[in-house]
Design a protein around this motif. Structure first.
Motif, mmCIF file in Angstrom:
data_model
loop_
_atom_site.group_PDB
_atom_site.id
_atom_site.type_symbol
_atom_site.label_atom_id
_atom_site.label_comp_id
_atom_site.label_asym_id
_atom_site.label_seq_id
_atom_site.Cartn_x
_atom_site.Cartn_y
_atom_site.Cartn_z
ATOM 1 N N HIS A 200 9.507 89.222 42.285
ATOM 2 C CA HIS A 200 10.894 89.283 41.814
ATOM 3 C C HIS A 200 11.845 88.463 42.690
ATOM 4 O O HIS A 200 12.977 88.190 42.291
ATOM 5 C CB HIS A 200 11.366 90.738 41.705
ATOM 6 C CG HIS A 200 11.578 91.408 43.035
ATOM 7 N ND1 HIS A 200 12.673 91.168 43.836
ATOM 8 C CD2 HIS A 200 10.811 92.304 43.714
ATOM 9 C CE1 HIS A 200 12.570 91.896 44.943
ATOM 10 N NE2 HIS A 200 11.449 92.583 44.898
ATOM 11 N N ALA A 201 11.390 88.053 43.874
ATOM 12 C CA ALA A 201 12.251 87.272 44.773
ATOM 13 C C ALA A 201 12.035 85.772 44.631
ATOM 14 O O ALA A 201 12.623 84.992 45.390
ATOM 15 C CB ALA A 201 12.013 87.701 46.222
ATOM 16 N N SER A 202 11.230 85.349 43.661
ATOM 17 C CA SER A 202 10.936 83.910 43.589
ATOM 18 C C SER A 202 12.171 83.099 43.214
ATOM 19 O O SER A 202 12.338 81.964 43.674
ATOM 20 C CB SER A 202 9.765 83.627 42.655
ATOM 21 O OG SER A 202 10.053 84.117 41.370
ATOM 22 N N GLY A 203 13.055 83.648 42.407
ATOM 23 C CA GLY A 203 14.312 82.947 42.109
ATOM 24 C C GLY A 203 15.155 82.769 43.356
ATOM 25 O O GLY A 203 15.690 81.681 43.621
ATOM 26 N N ALA A 204 15.267 83.828 44.123
ATOM 27 C CA ALA A 204 16.017 83.753 45.379
ATOM 28 C C ALA A 204 15.375 82.738 46.320
ATOM 29 O O ALA A 204 16.072 81.965 46.997
ATOM 30 C CB ALA A 204 16.073 85.132 46.040
ATOM 31 N N PHE A 205 14.045 82.710 46.365
ATOM 32 C CA PHE A 205 13.380 81.761 47.253
ATOM 33 C C PHE A 205 13.699 80.320 46.855
ATOM 34 O O PHE A 205 14.020 79.484 47.715
ATOM 35 C CB PHE A 205 11.859 81.978 47.278
ATOM 36 C CG PHE A 205 11.191 80.961 48.138
ATOM 37 C CD1 PHE A 205 11.285 81.045 49.519
ATOM 38 C CD2 PHE A 205 10.538 79.871 47.583
ATOM 39 C CE1 PHE A 205 10.732 80.074 50.329
ATOM 40 C CE2 PHE A 205 9.985 78.891 48.388
ATOM 41 C CZ PHE A 205 10.074 78.993 49.759
ATOM 42 N N GLU A 206 13.642 80.016 45.564
ATOM 43 C CA GLU A 206 13.925 78.635 45.132
ATOM 44 C C GLU A 206 15.388 78.266 45.419
ATOM 45 O O GLU A 206 15.698 77.127 45.747
ATOM 46 C CB GLU A 206 13.577 78.441 43.657
ATOM 47 C CG GLU A 206 12.103 78.697 43.309
ATOM 48 C CD GLU A 206 11.098 77.893 44.150
ATOM 49 O OE1 GLU A 206 11.420 76.777 44.601
ATOM 50 O OE2 GLU A 206 9.969 78.409 44.378
ATOM 51 N N GLU A 207 16.264 79.256 45.337
ATOM 52 C CA GLU A 207 17.673 79.006 45.689
ATOM 53 C C GLU A 207 17.805 78.683 47.184
ATOM 54 O O GLU A 207 18.522 77.755 47.571
ATOM 55 C CB GLU A 207 18.499 80.245 45.332
ATOM 56 C CG GLU A 207 19.986 80.126 45.639
ATOM 57 C CD GLU A 207 20.719 81.441 45.338
ATOM 58 O OE1 GLU A 207 20.878 81.779 44.153
ATOM 59 O OE2 GLU A 207 21.116 82.127 46.307
ATOM 60 N N LEU A 208 17.110 79.450 48.022
ATOM 61 C CA LEU A 208 17.111 79.190 49.467
ATOM 62 C C LEU A 208 16.661 77.757 49.767
ATOM 63 O O LEU A 208 17.313 77.018 50.508
ATOM 64 C CB LEU A 208 16.181 80.195 50.161
ATOM 65 C CG LEU A 208 15.753 79.898 51.601
ATOM 66 C CD1 LEU A 208 16.959 79.857 52.540
ATOM 67 C CD2 LEU A 208 14.751 80.944 52.108
ATOM 68 N N ALA B 229 16.648 75.163 47.762
ATOM 69 C CA ALA B 229 17.616 74.188 47.236
ATOM 70 C C ALA B 229 18.831 74.086 48.156
ATOM 71 O O ALA B 229 19.351 72.987 48.400
ATOM 72 C CB ALA B 229 18.039 74.586 45.823
ATOM 73 N N ARG B 230 19.289 75.198 48.686
ATOM 74 C CA ARG B 230 20.453 75.158 49.577
ATOM 75 C C ARG B 230 20.126 74.418 50.879
ATOM 76 O O ARG B 230 20.922 73.629 51.369
ATOM 77 C CB ARG B 230 20.941 76.586 49.890
ATOM 78 C CG ARG B 230 21.654 77.232 48.707
ATOM 79 C CD ARG B 230 22.085 78.654 49.026
ATOM 80 N NE ARG B 230 23.137 78.707 50.050
ATOM 81 C CZ ARG B 230 23.605 79.838 50.579
ATOM 82 N NH1 ARG B 230 23.081 81.019 50.219
ATOM 83 N NH2 ARG B 230 24.568 79.815 51.476
ATOM 84 N N LEU B 231 18.940 74.669 51.426
ATOM 85 C CA LEU B 231 18.570 73.969 52.670
ATOM 86 C C LEU B 231 18.401 72.464 52.418
ATOM 87 O O LEU B 231 18.802 71.642 53.246
ATOM 88 C CB LEU B 231 17.290 74.564 53.259
ATOM 89 C CG LEU B 231 17.452 75.964 53.865
ATOM 90 C CD1 LEU B 231 16.100 76.520 54.295
ATOM 91 C CD2 LEU B 231 18.411 75.953 55.069
ATOM 92 N N ARG B 232 17.840 72.115 51.271
ATOM 93 C CA ARG B 232 17.631 70.681 50.970
ATOM 94 C C ARG B 232 18.942 69.922 50.808
ATOM 95 O O ARG B 232 18.960 68.706 50.938
ATOM 96 C CB ARG B 232 16.822 70.530 49.685
ATOM 97 C CG ARG B 232 15.372 70.781 49.919
ATOM 98 C CD ARG B 232 14.487 70.149 48.856
ATOM 99 N NE ARG B 232 13.112 70.509 49.171
ATOM 100 C CZ ARG B 232 12.302 71.163 48.356
ATOM 101 N NH1 ARG B 232 12.714 71.513 47.144
ATOM 102 N NH2 ARG B 232 11.081 71.468 48.754
ATOM 103 N N ALA B 233 20.015 70.633 50.526
ATOM 104 C CA ALA B 233 21.313 69.978 50.327
ATOM 105 C C ALA B 233 22.070 69.782 51.643
ATOM 106 O O ALA B 233 23.176 69.251 51.645
ATOM 107 C CB ALA B 233 22.160 70.804 49.360
ATOM 108 N N THR B 234 21.476 70.188 52.772
ATOM 109 C CA THR B 234 22.207 70.135 54.047
ATOM 110 C C THR B 234 22.066 68.774 54.726
ATOM 111 O O THR B 234 21.168 67.984 54.409
ATOM 112 C CB THR B 234 21.667 71.192 55.036
ATOM 113 O OG1 THR B 234 20.286 70.903 55.300
ATOM 114 C CG2 THR B 234 21.813 72.602 54.479
#
Lengths: 185, 185
Positions: B151-159, B161-166
């Motif tokens: 159930h946390a896979s969506g949250a993981f992909e968001e994490l 994506a946010r790090l890749r944008a830094t």
């Protein structure tokens, strides 16, 4: 980046460097050996050595950009023909040191103990190379190698004595003192 | 201190983890493999693997004592029975990154890019383990392993994506995305 510098230090009957002193400052001594060689490249496992230590050069862990610029301006190269004296100081720090966070280790190392600043005072004569080995499961955490002309040996012993008197050195639990000489090239 | 944690990640026909995705985000891909196993202890050189990556756990390099206390308060353990999803993200950073001094790397990593702070937002569900490998001469600098319930896979992909944008991620020059699942125990 290039490949990392992997280094094997081999003590035994052969090698460019003659071992003049080999004693433990703290903890267990290393076995007696007459000579020492530094082998660059893939980590070696030589036969018949008295002892072998392995390490790698790595990125700096504490030095700021300003400090690094000051160090680079005064650091001599390894391998100078007049640098026929050397010292090898393997050390291991305590679990308490490694359990500190980055900012705590930095504060003790430099703001309290002036490790980087004290070292910089001696760099015009004394060349230095730091090898890491804790992450390899080696008996020491660091191997520091120093090369200097014989006239700088008094300054070198002063440098070591000043560092040993610092708060940082309270975290050192195993330390070996090795002094070496080689013939002029 | 104890011995350092040496880890070998072996991809091939066998292993507890099934590889669902294996693609390069940046740079060359890793070969196809069906399953993956994590081998603890002395570095292994298994025969017949599709690929093998080696690394070691080490002391923290950037985290302050305050940050670490906050992270520890919310970090789940590896190996939770409900954590049947995992991700492995091997990355290599550029020579320009490794040529920065400690304070410059810290500033980009956290003050600019909020790497530690962003990660902390996701930790209650997502367990994380960082392995270092640059100093071994491996093809990557870091292997980061994440474990989470499905159930946390969506949250993981968001994490991710946010790090890749830094700004920090601008220094990443090779990155692989691997997603895995295992059967519930």
């Amino acid at each position: 980046m290039g490949s990392p510098e992997h280094v094997t230090i081999v003590a035994g009957h052969e090698g460019r460097w003659r071992i003049d002193l080999n004693r433990a400052s703290l903890g267990q001594a290393l076995p007696y050996a007459k000579r020492l060689e530094i082998v660059e490249g893939a980590w070696a496992r030589p036969e018949g050595a008295a002892w072998v230590l392995r390490g790698f050069a790595s990125n700096t862990r504490y030095t700021t950009a300003d400090e690094r610029a000051r160090l680079r301006a005064v650091s001599p190269a390894l391998g100078r023909s007049e640098a026929t004296s050397a010292a090898l100081i393997p050390i291991r720090k305590s679990p308490a040191w490694w359990d500190l966070a980055q900012d705590e280790r930095r504060r003790i190392l430099e703001e309290d103990s002036r490790h980087i600043s004290i070292g910089a005072e001696y760099l015009t004569d004394i060349a230095r190379r730091l090898l890491h080995c804790r992450d390899l499961g080696e008996p020491f955490d660091f191997l520091t190698w120093f090369e200097y002309p014989p006239h700088a040996s008094g300054a070198f012993e002063e440098l070591v004595a000043r560092l040993r008197a610092t708060r940082e050195w309270g975290y050192v639990e195993h330390e070996i003192d090795i002094r070496l000489t080689r013939d002029p090239v």
